[in-house]
Design an enzyme around this catalytic site. Structure first.
Site, short mmCIF file in Angstrom:
data_model
loop_
_atom_site.label_atom_id
_atom_site.label_comp_id
_atom_site.label_asym_id
_atom_site.label_seq_id
_atom_site.Cartn_x
_atom_site.Cartn_y
_atom_site.Cartn_z
N ARG A 153 -6.34 79.87 101.20
CA ARG A 153 -7.77 79.60 101.17
C ARG A 153 -8.20 79.26 102.59
O ARG A 153 -7.41 78.76 103.39
CB ARG A 153 -8.09 78.43 100.24
CG ARG A 153 -7.66 78.64 98.79
CD ARG A 153 -7.95 77.39 97.96
NE ARG A 153 -7.57 77.56 96.55
CZ ARG A 153 -6.40 77.25 96.04
NH1 ARG A 153 -5.47 76.71 96.83
NH2 ARG A 153 -6.14 77.44 94.75
N LYS A 177 -5.57 72.67 96.88
CA LYS A 177 -6.53 71.94 96.08
C LYS A 177 -5.87 70.76 95.38
O LYS A 177 -4.76 70.86 94.87
CB LYS A 177 -7.16 72.86 95.02
CG LYS A 177 -8.25 73.77 95.56
CD LYS A 177 -8.92 74.51 94.42
CE LYS A 177 -10.12 75.32 94.92
NZ LYS A 177 -10.79 76.02 93.80
N HIS A 245 -12.28 84.86 101.69
CA HIS A 245 -11.84 85.00 100.30
C HIS A 245 -11.55 86.46 99.97
O HIS A 245 -10.68 86.74 99.14
CB HIS A 245 -12.91 84.44 99.36
CG HIS A 245 -12.32 83.76 98.16
ND1 HIS A 245 -11.48 82.65 98.26
CD2 HIS A 245 -12.41 84.04 96.85
CE1 HIS A 245 -11.11 82.28 97.05
NE2 HIS A 245 -11.65 83.11 96.18
N ARG A 248 -8.10 86.97 100.97
CA ARG A 248 -7.20 86.37 99.96
C ARG A 248 -7.05 87.31 98.76
O ARG A 248 -5.95 87.52 98.25
CB ARG A 248 -7.76 85.02 99.55
CG ARG A 248 -6.95 84.25 98.50
CD ARG A 248 -7.50 82.83 98.43
NE ARG A 248 -7.25 82.16 97.17
CZ ARG A 248 -6.16 81.44 96.89
NH1 ARG A 248 -5.20 81.34 97.79
NH2 ARG A 248 -6.01 80.83 95.73
N HIS A 271 -2.56 78.69 92.22
CA HIS A 271 -3.39 78.52 91.03
C HIS A 271 -2.68 77.60 90.05
O HIS A 271 -1.51 77.80 89.72
CB HIS A 271 -3.62 79.88 90.33
CG HIS A 271 -4.55 80.77 91.08
ND1 HIS A 271 -4.60 82.14 90.89
CD2 HIS A 271 -5.49 80.50 92.04
CE1 HIS A 271 -5.51 82.67 91.69
NE2 HIS A 271 -6.06 81.69 92.39
N TYR A 280 -6.60 89.51 88.54
CA TYR A 280 -6.01 90.62 89.28
C TYR A 280 -5.29 91.62 88.38
O TYR A 280 -4.66 92.55 88.88
CB TYR A 280 -5.02 90.08 90.32
CG TYR A 280 -5.68 89.21 91.35
CD1 TYR A 280 -6.50 89.76 92.33
CD2 TYR A 280 -5.52 87.83 91.33
CE1 TYR A 280 -7.13 88.96 93.27
CE2 TYR A 280 -6.15 87.01 92.27
CZ TYR A 280 -6.95 87.59 93.22
OH TYR A 280 -7.59 86.79 94.15
#
Length: 304
Positions: A153, A177, A245, A248, A271, A280
């Site tokens: 990110r 995150k 992004h 990414r 994730h 995806y």
């Protein structure tokens, strides 16, 4: 605890779940907005009914807010009222039975492998360029090599400390995150670019791989966006199609198209939930269709 419990709720999210600062700010805005709407009816945030919350969410849709924004606000409300229940502030969760808006299945934008090659090739300063432009293009090359090799990110990239790149390993430790750490691969090209940038920036004595104008701080997102815009133009790409992004997404899409599995991609992208990575699966579907066209005995494209 404050009268409405919002401060305590946000403190809990930060302490127990490691919620990111941007998430906390968004949730506070959401709850402030609901509190303002309820006050018009003479109601309070902690005592809102399911009917009042439903009317509020309907108003968001009528105001033209996206389904994704509505879904995020509903998620915030569910968590907030569940917190009040657990704290003994009310007996029920009025948001628990509200229906989330249906989200459209939007596929992430990504670049072709040729576009990525063109972008990286454009990160070269002119022969007569001054020191500022030479460094700027080196920053661009280092950042793009790392983004495309590791799928970071933009917040993870710009906050990278020099110390993370000073080890000789082919892996990079990233704090993502919620403060979650993960290991991601670092290509030799990304490694070489980072080494060159660190040598050039040694006089700045910054702790960051990508220092800002003030070396004590990391480069801002806006500063990086300007560099990316200029490199896109040099590469003959539309800057409006390009963002960190998108890179990414390109990393993820190209990995899957070359045979990586979804679980491995989940780990690399950081994730928390596999459902996030499943956006995806369009790549896997295309790969299966291609395999059927070329290898199924009844396909007209199958070898004789």
């Amino acid at each position: 605890m404050s009268a409405d419990g919002v401060d305590a709720f946000l403190e809990m999210l930060a302490a127990e779940r490691g919620a990111a600062l941007n998430t906390l700010k968004a949730y506070r805005r959401d709850l402030d907005d609901l509190g303002t709407a309820l006050a018009v009816e003479g109601a309070s945030l902690p005592q809102a009914s399911a009917r009042q919350l439903g009317a509020y969410l309907s108003g968001l849709a009528q105001a033209g807010l996206s389904a994704r924004t509505q879904a995020r606000r509903l998620s915030c409300l569910r968590q907030y009222y569940l917190f009040l229940v657990r704290e003994g502030r009310r007996p029920d969760n009025p948001a628990s039975m509200l229906e989330a808006p249906r989200l459209g299945a939007t596929l992430p934008r990504f670049l072709s492998e040729g576009d990525v090659d063109a972008l990286l090739a454009a990160c070269v300063a002119r022969a007569d360029a001054g020191a500022h432009e030479v460094r700027r293009m080196l920053v661009a090359r280092t950042a793009l090599e790392i983004l495309y090799a590791s799928g970071l990110r933009i917040s993870e990239l710009l906050s990278l400390p020099r110390a993370a790149l000073e080890r000789t390993t082919g892996m990079l430790l990233v704090r993502g995150k919620g403060g979650r750490e993960r290991m991601v691969p670092l290509s030799s090209r990304a490694r070489d670019a980072a080494d060159e940038l660190m040598r050039m920036d040694r006089p700045l004595r910054s702790m960051f791989l990508f220092p800002g104008r003030n070396p004590l701080r990391a480069m801002t997102r806006q500063g990086f966006d300007r560099i990316l815009h200029d490199v896109a133009l040099k590469a003959g790409l539309d800057p409006q199609r390009l963002s960190p992004h998108v890179l990414r997404h390109s990393f993820a899409t190209h990995l899957l198209s070359h045979g990586a599995d979804l679980r491995a991609l989940q780990v690399l992208l950081g994730h928390a939930d596999i459902t996030t990575t499943q956006i995806y699966t369009h790549v896997l579907t295309e790969r299966l269709q291609e395999a059927l066209r070329h290898h199924h005995p009844l396909s007209e494209h199958a070898p004789a």
